[in-house]
Scaffold this motif. Structure first.
Motif, PDB file in Angstrom:
ATOM      1  N   UNK A  41      43.038  57.827   8.336  1.00  0.00           N
ATOM      2  CA  UNK A  41      44.073  56.796   8.429  1.00  0.00           C
ATOM      3  C   UNK A  41      44.888  56.887   9.712  1.00  0.00           C
ATOM      4  N   UNK A  42      45.416  58.064  10.020  1.00  0.00           N
ATOM      5  CA  UNK A  42      46.316  58.201  11.174  1.00  0.00           C
ATOM      6  C   UNK A  42      45.592  57.837  12.469  1.00  0.00           C
ATOM      7  N   UNK A  59      39.088  44.343  15.145  1.00  0.00           N
ATOM      8  CA  UNK A  59      38.654  44.097  13.769  1.00  0.00           C
ATOM      9  C   UNK A  59      38.513  45.451  13.071  1.00  0.00           C
ATOM     10  N   UNK A  60      38.921  45.497  11.814  1.00  0.00           N
ATOM     11  CA  UNK A  60      38.896  46.755  11.071  1.00  0.00           C
ATOM     12  C   UNK A  60      38.199  46.531   9.734  1.00  0.00           C
ATOM     13  N   UNK A  61      37.355  47.484   9.348  1.00  0.00           N
ATOM     14  CA  UNK A  61      36.700  47.452   8.044  1.00  0.00           C
ATOM     15  C   UNK A  61      36.490  48.851   7.543  1.00  0.00           C
ATOM     16  N   UNK A  69      44.375  47.082   2.879  1.00  0.00           N
ATOM     17  CA  UNK A  69      44.276  46.125   3.992  1.00  0.00           C
ATOM     18  C   UNK A  69      45.613  45.792   4.629  1.00  0.00           C
ATOM     19  N   UNK A  70      46.693  45.803   3.853  1.00  0.00           N
ATOM     20  CA  UNK A  70      48.003  45.464   4.413  1.00  0.00           C
ATOM     21  C   UNK A  70      48.411  46.446   5.507  1.00  0.00           C
ATOM     22  N   UNK A  77      46.016  44.847  13.412  1.00  0.00           N
ATOM     23  CA  UNK A  77      44.623  44.386  13.392  1.00  0.00           C
ATOM     24  C   UNK A  77      44.577  42.864  13.336  1.00  0.00           C
ATOM     25  N   UNK A  78      43.731  42.266  14.149  1.00  0.00           N
ATOM     26  CA  UNK A  78      43.577  40.811  14.144  1.00  0.00           C
ATOM     27  C   UNK A  78      42.689  40.357  12.996  1.00  0.00           C
ATOM     28  N   UNK A  79      41.658  41.162  12.704  1.00  0.00           N
ATOM     29  CA  UNK A  79      40.686  40.798  11.672  1.00  0.00           C
ATOM     30  C   UNK A  79      40.535  41.960  10.695  1.00  0.00           C
ATOM     31  N   UNK A  80      40.595  41.648   9.410  1.00  0.00           N
ATOM     32  CA  UNK A  80      40.252  42.616   8.370  1.00  0.00           C
ATOM     33  C   UNK A  80      38.941  42.158   7.741  1.00  0.00           C
TER      34      UNK A  80
END
Length: 205
Positions: A41-42, A59-61, A69-70, A77-80
């Motif tokens: 996470x960090x 983008x993150x997944x 996701x929040x 992040x622009x895209x989840x």
């Protein structure tokens, strides 16, 4: 993820366990895509923030983004791109090519057909950085263990690839020069008993 993206794109994969991101990497990239687990996470949040500081769309997944996701969106992040990539990456790519600059993409409860999973782009990594290499035969688990979030992420019905798919992945690793161990990273390798019984019968001497 790379195998699910348009194959005329240029890819550069950086595994932060072994590599550091250089200015040249940031300058090269048009889009930053980050994936990881909650334990990372960090580092992921730090990469999201640095991407935005450098003016790069990100983008993150992966499991962390799917679970929280929040947090990745609040970090910038622009895209989840959530849930299973076979279902959501094509939607994300279509939106991106149509000019979208942000968005959250989900499978709305659907689960991917593992028969559609392409061979991973193992050619993008330095295979010799690893003690063993991982392949996945199935996703999902039929059990309800309270300490595990697999059924929340991937459901209780184990879905499998075909033997031919696994052979292709193993052949690809062999052709790349790998002669070490293979780690099966299934949520529950014996979860789909019917499939395993059929495979055992088919492969019996």
């Amino acid at each position: 993820v790379a195998a699910l993206l348009p194959q005329d794109w240029e890819f550069r994969l950086v595994d932060r366990d072994f590599q550091t991101l250089e200015d040249a990497d940031w300058d090269w990239a048009d889009l930053v895509i980050i994936s990881g687990m909650i334990v990372q996470r960090a580092g992921m949040l730090g990469l999201i923030r640095e991407s935005k500081q450098r003016g790069k769309p990100v983008a993150v997944g992966g499991p962390y983004a799917m679970s929280l996701p929040d947090e990745v969106l609040e970090a910038g992040a622009d895209f989840a791109v959530l849930d299973e990539g076979e279902l959501t990456i094509p939607i994300f790519v279509e939106a991106l090519l149509n000019g979208a600059t942000s968005g959250t993409f989900t499978a709305k409860g659907q689960k991917a057909d593992m028969h559609t999973s392409p061979k991973p782009r193992f050619d993008l990594i330095n295979i010799y950085d690893y003690n063993s290499l991982s392949i996945q035969f199935s996703r999902g688990c039929p059990f309800l263990c309270e300490f595990c979030d697999i059924i929340t992420l991937f459901g209780r019905r184990p879905r499998t690839k075909t033997p031919a798919q696994i052979r292709e992945e193993l052949d690809q690793l062999y052709d790349l020069g790998w002669r070490g161990g293979i780690f099966m990273v299934d949520d529950n390798f014996i979860g789909n008993r019917l499939t395993l019984e059929l495979l055992s019968t088919r492969w019996a001497p």
